[in-house]
Enzyme design. Sequence first.
Site, PDB file in Angstrom:
ATOM      1  N   GLY A  41     -73.781  11.069  46.209  1.00  0.00           N
ATOM      2  CA  GLY A  41     -73.406  10.052  47.199  1.00  0.00           C
ATOM      3  C   GLY A  41     -73.131   8.689  46.615  1.00  0.00           C
ATOM      4  O   GLY A  41     -72.723   7.773  47.310  1.00  0.00           O
TER       5      GLY A  41
ATOM      6  N   GLU B 220     -61.458  12.144  51.141  1.00  0.00           N
ATOM      7  CA  GLU B 220     -61.778  13.249  52.053  1.00  0.00           C
ATOM      8  C   GLU B 220     -61.889  12.716  53.483  1.00  0.00           C
ATOM      9  O   GLU B 220     -62.254  11.548  53.677  1.00  0.00           O
ATOM     10  CB  GLU B 220     -63.133  13.881  51.703  1.00  0.00           C
ATOM     11  CG  GLU B 220     -63.133  14.777  50.509  1.00  0.00           C
ATOM     12  CD  GLU B 220     -64.485  15.444  50.287  1.00  0.00           C
ATOM     13  OE1 GLU B 220     -65.469  15.078  50.990  1.00  0.00           O
ATOM     14  OE2 GLU B 220     -64.583  16.313  49.410  1.00  0.00           O
TER      15      GLU B 220
ATOM     16  N   HIS C 131     -80.006  10.029  49.482  1.00  0.00           N
ATOM     17  CA  HIS C 131     -79.491  11.241  48.836  1.00  0.00           C
ATOM     18  C   HIS C 131     -80.575  12.022  48.093  1.00  0.00           C
ATOM     19  O   HIS C 131     -80.272  12.856  47.254  1.00  0.00           O
ATOM     20  CB  HIS C 131     -78.332  10.907  47.884  1.00  0.00           C
ATOM     21  CG  HIS C 131     -77.220  10.187  48.577  1.00  0.00           C
ATOM     22  ND1 HIS C 131     -76.436  10.790  49.535  1.00  0.00           N
ATOM     23  CD2 HIS C 131     -76.824   8.899  48.512  1.00  0.00           C
ATOM     24  CE1 HIS C 131     -75.571   9.894  50.006  1.00  0.00           C
ATOM     25  NE2 HIS C 131     -75.793   8.754  49.409  1.00  0.00           N
TER      26      HIS C 131
ATOM     27  N   LYS D 201     -83.576  14.716  48.784  1.00  0.00           N
ATOM     28  CA  LYS D 201     -84.145  15.600  49.806  1.00  0.00           C
ATOM     29  C   LYS D 201     -85.621  15.272  49.987  1.00  0.00           C
ATOM     30  O   LYS D 201     -86.338  15.056  49.028  1.00  0.00           O
ATOM     31  CB  LYS D 201     -83.951  17.062  49.397  1.00  0.00           C
ATOM     32  CG  LYS D 201     -82.467  17.474  49.351  1.00  0.00           C
ATOM     33  CD  LYS D 201     -82.243  18.815  48.685  1.00  0.00           C
ATOM     34  CE  LYS D 201     -80.758  19.143  48.609  1.00  0.00           C
ATOM     35  NZ  LYS D 201     -80.487  20.362  47.800  1.00  0.00           N
TER      36      LYS D 201
ATOM     37  N   ARG E 245     -78.204  26.481  39.114  1.00  0.00           N
ATOM     38  CA  ARG E 245     -79.571  26.486  38.610  1.00  0.00           C
ATOM     39  C   ARG E 245     -80.508  26.821  39.771  1.00  0.00           C
ATOM     40  O   ARG E 245     -80.072  26.897  40.916  1.00  0.00           O
ATOM     41  CB  ARG E 245     -79.950  25.106  38.064  1.00  0.00           C
ATOM     42  CG  ARG E 245     -79.723  24.011  39.093  1.00  0.00           C
ATOM     43  CD  ARG E 245     -80.288  22.674  38.739  1.00  0.00           C
ATOM     44  NE  ARG E 245     -79.781  21.641  39.625  1.00  0.00           N
ATOM     45  CZ  ARG E 245     -80.205  21.462  40.876  1.00  0.00           C
ATOM     46  NH1 ARG E 245     -81.138  22.250  41.402  1.00  0.00           N
ATOM     47  NH2 ARG E 245     -79.664  20.520  41.639  1.00  0.00           N
TER      48      ARG E 245
ATOM     49  N   ARG F 196     -91.619  17.749  50.332  1.00  0.00           N
ATOM     50  CA  ARG F 196     -91.669  17.249  48.958  1.00  0.00           C
ATOM     51  C   ARG F 196     -92.670  16.087  48.919  1.00  0.00           C
ATOM     52  O   ARG F 196     -92.482  15.081  49.616  1.00  0.00           O
ATOM     53  CB  ARG F 196     -90.311  16.742  48.503  1.00  0.00           C
ATOM     54  CG  ARG F 196     -89.268  17.838  48.409  1.00  0.00           C
ATOM     55  CD  ARG F 196     -88.050  17.335  47.681  1.00  0.00           C
ATOM     56  NE  ARG F 196     -86.975  18.320  47.641  1.00  0.00           N
ATOM     57  CZ  ARG F 196     -85.995  18.298  46.732  1.00  0.00           C
ATOM     58  NH1 ARG F 196     -85.964  17.328  45.812  1.00  0.00           N
ATOM     59  NH2 ARG F 196     -85.044  19.212  46.751  1.00  0.00           N
TER      60      ARG F 196
HETATM   61  C1  MV4 Z   1     -69.641  13.662  52.649  1.00  0.00           C
HETATM   62  C2  MV4 Z   1     -70.204  13.165  53.857  1.00  0.00           C
HETATM   63  C3  MV4 Z   1     -69.392  13.080  54.979  1.00  0.00           C
HETATM   64  N1  MV4 Z   1     -68.078  13.427  54.892  1.00  0.00           N
HETATM   65  N2  MV4 Z   1     -68.341  14.018  52.608  1.00  0.00           N
HETATM   66  C4  MV4 Z   1     -73.381  12.808  49.862  1.00  0.00           C
HETATM   67  C5  MV4 Z   1     -73.684  13.302  48.477  1.00  0.00           C
HETATM   68  C6  MV4 Z   1     -72.710  14.351  48.171  1.00  0.00           C
HETATM   69  N3  MV4 Z   1     -73.413  15.597  47.909  1.00  0.00           N
HETATM   70  C7  MV4 Z   1     -71.845  14.526  49.361  1.00  0.00           C
HETATM   71  N4  MV4 Z   1     -72.332  13.605  50.364  1.00  0.00           N
HETATM   72  C8  MV4 Z   1     -71.677  13.435  51.525  1.00  0.00           C
HETATM   73  N5  MV4 Z   1     -70.379  13.790  51.529  1.00  0.00           N
HETATM   74  C9  MV4 Z   1     -67.585  13.887  53.709  1.00  0.00           C
HETATM   75  N6  MV4 Z   1     -66.272  14.232  53.648  1.00  0.00           N
HETATM   76  C10 MV4 Z   1     -71.564  12.798  53.861  1.00  0.00           C
HETATM   77  C11 MV4 Z   1     -72.281  12.919  52.692  1.00  0.00           C
HETATM   78  C12 MV4 Z   1     -73.688  12.502  52.751  1.00  0.00           C
HETATM   79  C13 MV4 Z   1     -74.690  13.469  52.665  1.00  0.00           C
HETATM   80  C14 MV4 Z   1     -74.390  14.815  52.489  1.00  0.00           C
HETATM   81  C15 MV4 Z   1     -75.450  15.731  52.457  1.00  0.00           C
HETATM   82  C16 MV4 Z   1     -76.761  15.327  52.589  1.00  0.00           C
HETATM   83  C17 MV4 Z   1     -77.052  13.993  52.740  1.00  0.00           C
HETATM   84  C18 MV4 Z   1     -76.029  13.038  52.784  1.00  0.00           C
HETATM   85  C19 MV4 Z   1     -76.328  11.686  52.952  1.00  0.00           C
HETATM   86  C20 MV4 Z   1     -75.305  10.778  53.008  1.00  0.00           C
HETATM   87  C21 MV4 Z   1     -73.982  11.185  52.909  1.00  0.00           C
END
Ligand code: MV4
Length: 445
Positions: A165, A200, A235, A237, A291, A337
Amino acid sequence: MFEKVLIANRGEIALRIHRACRDMGIKTVAVHSTADANAMNVRLADESVCIGPPPPRASYLNIPAILSAATITGADAIHPGIGFLSENGDFAEVVREHGFVFVGPAADHIRTMGDKIRAKAAARELGIPVVPGSAGAIASASEAADTAARIGYPVLLKAVAGGGGRGMKLARDDAQLRALLPLAQAEAAAAFGDDSVYLERFLDRPRHIEVQLLGDGNGAVVHLGERDCSLQRHHQKVLEETPSPGLDEDARERVCAIAVRALERLGYQSVGTIEFLYQDGEFYFIEMNTRLQVEHPISEMLSGIDLVREQLRIAAGEALGYRQSDIRLCGHAIECRVNAENPDDFRPSPGRVAEYLAPGGPGIRVDSALYQGYDVPPYYDSLVAKLIAFGSDRHECLMRLRRALEEYVVGGIDTTIPLHQRLAADAEFRSGRYDIGWLERFLAG
Ligand code: MV4
């Protein structure tokens, strides 16, 4: 099967891998920095080797030191654990070049899935739905505007070399996009040494759903269901559960089938997790982890399968030995956690564990290397325990989780146990109606 496995990690996950080895009659070698000389996984291992001073780059990321430790102890295989070198394709390759088995996937699969653009392209080719957006890095403001016009606002600018993120920027119209693009590129260059950004469509209230997979490298791939990891802060968990309270059976079957088919086509070997965003009934690929994951125990509780044992069996060339139809996923599991942090401001709280009493009783598992008198070092991430509760349904699981959180005593340092006690008591959390933004709203409340 291996005679001796070197565990190239520390803390609770090193102990977890040691336990799987012990259960299989495999000898273990612990490697540790000078800060971890008294760690439980070091004390319990058959042999231990100090590989350097506390800084990770001088110890747990020190490839020559780890290979030397494997050589002098005569290890057959090296298990990278989580973090550190566990998703480093070069490490996987050099381990194998030195004649050891790397307990993990092929180096090229690690490399592909470690590159956000390559991973997304691979996902698309493997039939996994991806978030609509640019094919690769955005070359100009006009390309950005054209892409945004095609996919619709709001859009998210993401750093290609980013992750977790970091460096994401939200644009709601052309003017914002043209203003934010150079900023995003400059921040990406400063933070990751690469100014490439991609675009995106923004999903405003998704859940984070991930599928646990296991492949034997000969085309057999099974899943152990999904995990809902939407409760995140910055970001990171905080709490995970399975099955997701946000999916119905049809959605669950759909996302697991997409994930299994993709890894069958890839010929994937070892454990792996495909992460999705889930919104309005649709799943979108975000990344693949090549992993073991911190939250793997909740999938073990439902399936009765020891994922580390399976990882070791597959690395030793054994076939899975079972089909999807042999796997039964029963009940509900939640993992909290527990971090050595102040539960209000999340400042790290290393130091001496003056008092320690882990919970127990029906449906409770604690994965931790803490003990009374242990000194939590300040050099590494703050995760010190995982409290896992299992129940025949979500209600029983929540009741047991609350009981276990009352019983858990960790004195001398701060932990996030009080935060989990608040979550487990919260009506909205208990209703299961949350998305990725819920925890930050709860904490701001
Ligand atoms: C996103 C999103 C909303 N829309 N992509 C955050 C880290 C990375 N793994 C991808 N992430 C996100 N991508 C789009 N197109 C929102 C997030 C995001 C998020 C995703 C999963 C779990 C927690 C999050 C916290 C903030 C933003």
